[in-house]
Design a protein around this motif. Structure first.
Motif, PDB file in Angstrom:
ATOM      1  N   GLN A   1     -31.457  39.761  15.455  1.00 26.42           N
ATOM      2  CA  GLN A   1     -32.759  39.389  14.920  1.00 26.42           C
ATOM      3  C   GLN A   1     -33.860  39.816  15.885  1.00 26.42           C
ATOM      4  O   GLN A   1     -33.696  39.716  17.104  1.00 26.42           O
ATOM      5  CB  GLN A   1     -32.842  37.876  14.683  1.00 26.42           C
ATOM      6  N   VAL A   2     -34.958  40.295  15.327  1.00 27.93           N
ATOM      7  CA  VAL A   2     -36.097  40.756  16.127  1.00 27.93           C
ATOM      8  C   VAL A   2     -37.315  39.912  15.790  1.00 27.93           C
ATOM      9  O   VAL A   2     -37.594  39.662  14.617  1.00 27.93           O
ATOM     10  CB  VAL A   2     -36.411  42.236  15.828  1.00 27.93           C
ATOM     11  N   HIS A   3     -38.008  39.472  16.795  1.00 29.36           N
ATOM     12  CA  HIS A   3     -39.221  38.687  16.609  1.00 29.36           C
ATOM     13  C   HIS A   3     -40.391  39.497  17.139  1.00 29.36           C
ATOM     14  O   HIS A   3     -40.379  39.932  18.298  1.00 29.36           O
ATOM     15  CB  HIS A   3     -39.106  37.364  17.351  1.00 29.36           C
ATOM     16  N   ALA A  97     -44.452  46.479  12.859  1.00 24.99           N
ATOM     17  CA  ALA A  97     -43.169  46.486  12.176  1.00 24.99           C
ATOM     18  C   ALA A  97     -42.154  47.296  12.973  1.00 24.99           C
ATOM     19  O   ALA A  97     -42.531  48.216  13.710  1.00 24.99           O
ATOM     20  CB  ALA A  97     -43.322  47.073  10.781  1.00 24.99           C
ATOM     21  N   ALA A  98     -40.883  46.946  12.792  1.00 20.81           N
ATOM     22  CA  ALA A  98     -39.807  47.591  13.527  1.00 20.81           C
ATOM     23  C   ALA A  98     -38.713  48.077  12.588  1.00 20.81           C
ATOM     24  O   ALA A  98     -38.298  47.338  11.684  1.00 20.81           O
ATOM     25  CB  ALA A  98     -39.217  46.644  14.559  1.00 20.81           C
ATOM     26  N   ASP A 114     -39.246  51.086   4.874  1.00 23.89           N
ATOM     27  CA  ASP A 114     -38.461  51.659   5.970  1.00 23.89           C
ATOM     28  C   ASP A 114     -38.310  50.694   7.137  1.00 23.89           C
ATOM     29  O   ASP A 114     -37.533  50.944   8.056  1.00 23.89           O
ATOM     30  CB  ASP A 114     -39.124  52.940   6.498  1.00 23.89           C
ATOM     31  N   TYR A 115     -39.068  49.611   7.121  1.00 21.75           N
ATOM     32  CA  TYR A 115     -39.089  48.683   8.240  1.00 21.75           C
ATOM     33  C   TYR A 115     -38.315  47.411   7.936  1.00 21.75           C
ATOM     34  O   TYR A 115     -38.341  46.889   6.831  1.00 21.75           O
ATOM     35  CB  TYR A 115     -40.536  48.367   8.624  1.00 21.75           C
ATOM     36  N   ASP A 116     -37.624  46.940   8.984  1.00 21.07           N
ATOM     37  CA  ASP A 116     -36.741  45.786   8.831  1.00 21.07           C
ATOM     38  C   ASP A 116     -37.381  44.470   9.254  1.00 21.07           C
ATOM     39  O   ASP A 116     -36.991  43.408   8.767  1.00 21.07           O
ATOM     40  CB  ASP A 116     -35.484  46.007   9.684  1.00 21.07           C
ATOM     41  N   TYR A 117     -38.318  44.548  10.194  1.00 25.24           N
ATOM     42  CA  TYR A 117     -38.921  43.331  10.746  1.00 25.24           C
ATOM     43  C   TYR A 117     -40.434  43.492  10.817  1.00 25.24           C
ATOM     44  O   TYR A 117     -40.941  44.585  11.087  1.00 25.24           O
ATOM     45  CB  TYR A 117     -38.370  43.051  12.149  1.00 25.24           C
TER      46      TYR A 117
END
Length: 128
Positions: A1-3, A97-98, A114-117
């Protein structure tokens, strides 16, 4: 998980500058392709700028080209957006965004899906 946490927004007069930051925590920031988007009231979220995970490639929307600069410091797990010559039409909530699995070191992504986070956003208001 990315914050992801954005900061640096605020109120500025037209012609002024701001620098936004996006701090990332969680997994390995240096392997993410990153991007900035913005959303003005009543409008869809739009692409602003993107940077590859290596940092060697950047890409900009035509509306900000020559005025905004995207960069990253992988040692600090942080991405930046330097915004100069701001215009009232730049007023929006800015999101970072990442993409956690870019296909290549120099790939950049311009589409929302295209971004997940995503971060929570930071407000930028440019007065005329």
């Amino acid at each position: 998980q990315v914050h992801l946490v954005e900061s640096g927004g605020g109120l500025v007069q037209a012609g002024g500058s701001l620098r936004l930051s996006c701090a990332a925590s969680g997994r390995t920031f240096s392997s993410y392709a990153m991007g900035w988007f913005r959303q003005a009231p009543g409008k869809e979220r739009e692409f602003v700028a993107a940077i590859s995970w290596s940092g060697s490639r950047t890409y900009y929307a035509d509306s900000v080209k020559g005025r905004f600069t995207i960069s990253r410091d992988n040692a600090k797990n942080t991405m930046y957006l330097q915004m100069n010559s701001l215009k009232p039409e730049d007023t929006a909530v800015y999101y970072c965004a990442a993409n956690e699995d870019p296909v290549h070191a120099i790939v950049v992504y311009t589409r929302l899906h295209d971004y997940d986070y995503w971060g929570q956003g930071t407000q930028v208001t440019v007065s005329s």
